[in-house]
Design a protein around this motif. Structure first.
Motif, PDB file in Angstrom:
ATOM      1  N   UNK A  31     -11.261   2.468  12.803  1.00 57.90           N
ATOM      2  CA  UNK A  31     -10.888   1.251  13.519  1.00 57.90           C
ATOM      3  C   UNK A  31      -9.469   1.258  14.073  1.00 57.90           C
ATOM      4  N   UNK A  32      -8.847   2.396  14.082  1.00 54.55           N
ATOM      5  CA  UNK A  32      -7.451   2.471  14.556  1.00 54.55           C
ATOM      6  C   UNK A  32      -7.138   3.937  14.729  1.00 54.55           C
ATOM      7  N   UNK A  70       1.615   3.994   9.179  1.00 50.79           N
ATOM      8  CA  UNK A  70       2.329   4.419   7.981  1.00 50.79           C
ATOM      9  C   UNK A  70       3.803   4.671   8.283  1.00 50.79           C
ATOM     10  N   UNK A 106       0.587   5.748  -0.516  1.00 51.62           N
ATOM     11  CA  UNK A 106      -0.338   6.867  -0.363  1.00 51.62           C
ATOM     12  C   UNK A 106       0.366   8.174  -0.713  1.00 51.62           C
ATOM     13  N   UNK A 114      -0.184  12.228   0.288  1.00 49.14           N
ATOM     14  CA  UNK A 114      -0.869  13.222   1.094  1.00 49.14           C
ATOM     15  C   UNK A 114      -0.278  14.595   0.784  1.00 49.14           C
ATOM     16  N   UNK A 160       0.819  -1.199   0.000  1.00 51.18           N
ATOM     17  CA  UNK A 160       0.000   0.000   0.000  1.00 51.18           C
ATOM     18  C   UNK A 160       0.862   1.262   0.000  1.00 51.18           C
ATOM     19  N   UNK A 195      -3.292  -2.525  11.708  1.00 51.03           N
ATOM     20  CA  UNK A 195      -2.668  -1.878  12.858  1.00 51.03           C
ATOM     21  C   UNK A 195      -1.171  -1.618  12.728  1.00 51.03           C
ATOM     22  N   UNK A 223     -10.412   1.254   6.896  1.00 48.76           N
ATOM     23  CA  UNK A 223      -9.831   0.225   6.039  1.00 48.76           C
ATOM     24  C   UNK A 223     -10.596   0.178   4.725  1.00 48.76           C
ATOM     25  N   UNK A 224      -9.865   0.336   3.614  1.00 47.24           N
ATOM     26  CA  UNK A 224     -10.464   0.291   2.285  1.00 47.24           C
ATOM     27  C   UNK A 224      -9.583  -0.576   1.397  1.00 47.24           C
ATOM     28  N   UNK A 225     -10.155  -1.620   0.831  1.00 50.66           N
ATOM     29  CA  UNK A 225      -9.401  -2.562  -0.014  1.00 50.66           C
ATOM     30  C   UNK A 225      -8.132  -3.029   0.672  1.00 50.66           C
ATOM     31  N   UNK A 226      -8.184  -3.142   1.985  1.00 52.32           N
ATOM     32  CA  UNK A 226      -7.019  -3.572   2.752  1.00 52.32           C
ATOM     33  C   UNK A 226      -6.077  -2.443   3.108  1.00 52.32           C
ATOM     34  N   UNK A 227      -6.229  -1.285   2.464  1.00 55.39           N
ATOM     35  CA  UNK A 227      -5.376  -0.142   2.794  1.00 55.39           C
ATOM     36  C   UNK A 227      -5.927   0.570   4.020  1.00 55.39           C
ATOM     37  N   UNK A 228      -5.047   1.277   4.713  1.00 56.00           N
ATOM     38  CA  UNK A 228      -5.471   2.134   5.823  1.00 56.00           C
ATOM     39  C   UNK A 228      -5.609   3.549   5.296  1.00 56.00           C
ATOM     40  N   UNK A 229      -6.803   4.041   5.238  1.00 60.97           N
ATOM     41  CA  UNK A 229      -7.008   5.422   4.833  1.00 60.97           C
ATOM     42  C   UNK A 229      -7.052   6.250   6.109  1.00 60.97           C
ATOM     43  N   UNK A 230      -5.999   7.033   6.340  1.00 62.01           N
ATOM     44  CA  UNK A 230      -5.914   7.821   7.559  1.00 62.01           C
ATOM     45  C   UNK A 230      -6.499   9.210   7.345  1.00 62.01           C
ATOM     46  N   UNK A 231      -7.338   9.632   8.280  1.00 60.32           N
ATOM     47  CA  UNK A 231      -7.860  10.984   8.331  1.00 60.32           C
ATOM     48  C   UNK A 231      -7.164  11.675   9.494  1.00 60.32           C
TER      49      UNK A 231
END
Lengths: 113, 114
Positions: free
Chosen positions: B31-32, A102, A33, A35, A31, A99, B95-103
């Motif tokens: 969830x995290x 990143x 990303x 930002x 994965x 868990x 969790x989206x498609x196994x990725x962690x989408x962090x806000x």
């Protein structure tokens, strides 16, 4: 950060020109990303990838596109740069599973004049 | 509903004091909940994180307190040191498609006075 490299570190470009930022990882994480960081907004997700050629939009994707042709590389392209895209751009990687958190790169400071 | 609200924007604490940063969220699908520390010119680095089924997590001088019913969580830094001066971001994960989408929250600039 070890294992993740962003290039260039700094770039100044003119309004209307295309710009590509590169993120390269050596961790073999699935994965990746992109930002952007702006004062008062924290970090906001532009696009992310969940595998080679598999990408999806984040909350601020307008004006940006991405590509991932290899596991280790994730490219962010500004098709026609605008002054509102002046920002610091961070790439991040994560392992499978919820868990793990990143690992961020050191960022690219982009100025559009 | 995707937002994470963080306060205060800036915080000045004397050396040895307790630094407290607060965050609130709306989306119960998160969830995290990680916290990141960022020094000038560097990328954010994971500091400590908590799962929503845990009310408190402590790692050294850093503690996360989590209140699921109130949808709030906070970072406590005990015995704050000048080296803790940095910008801190709370975040919440989807969790989206196994990725962690962090806000991420908006960030808190912490200054520890010697």
């Amino acid at each position: 950060d070890a294992g993740i490299t962003q290039s260039p570190r700094h770039k100044v470009t003119e309004t209307g020109t295309p710009v590509t930022l590169r993120c390269h990882q050596t961790e073999n994480h699935r994965y990746m990303y992109w930002y952007r960081q702006d004062p008062g907004h924290g970090l906001r997700l532009i696009h992310y990838s969940y595998g080679v050629k598999d990408t999806d939009k984040g909350e601020v994707s307008d004006g940006y596109s991405v590509s991932r042709s290899k596991t280790e590389d994730f490219l962010l392209t500004l098709e026609s740069a605008t002054s509102s895209q002046t920002s610091v751009y961070f790439c991040a990687i994560s392992e499978a599973g919820v868990y793990y958190g990143y690992t961020f790169g050191s960022g690219t400071r982009l100025t559009v004049v | 509903q995707q937002q994470v609200k963080q306060s205060p924007q800036s915080l000045i604490v004397q050396k040895g004091g307790i630094s407290i940063i607060n965050c609130a969220y709306e989306n119960t699908a998160f969830d995290y909940f990680p916290w990141y520390q960022q020094f000038p010119g560097k990328g954010p680095a994971l500091l400590i994180a908590i799962r929503p089924d845990v009310s408190e997590k402590k790692e050294g001088r850093f503690t996360i307190s989590f209140n699921k019913s109130a949808k709030q969580f906070s970072l406590h830094i005990m015995d704050s040191q000048p080296g803790d001066s940095a910008t801190y971001f709370c975040a919440a994960s989807l969790s989206l498609q196994g990725a962690q989408k962090l806000v991420f929250g908006q960030g808190t600039r912490l200054t520890i006075n010697p």
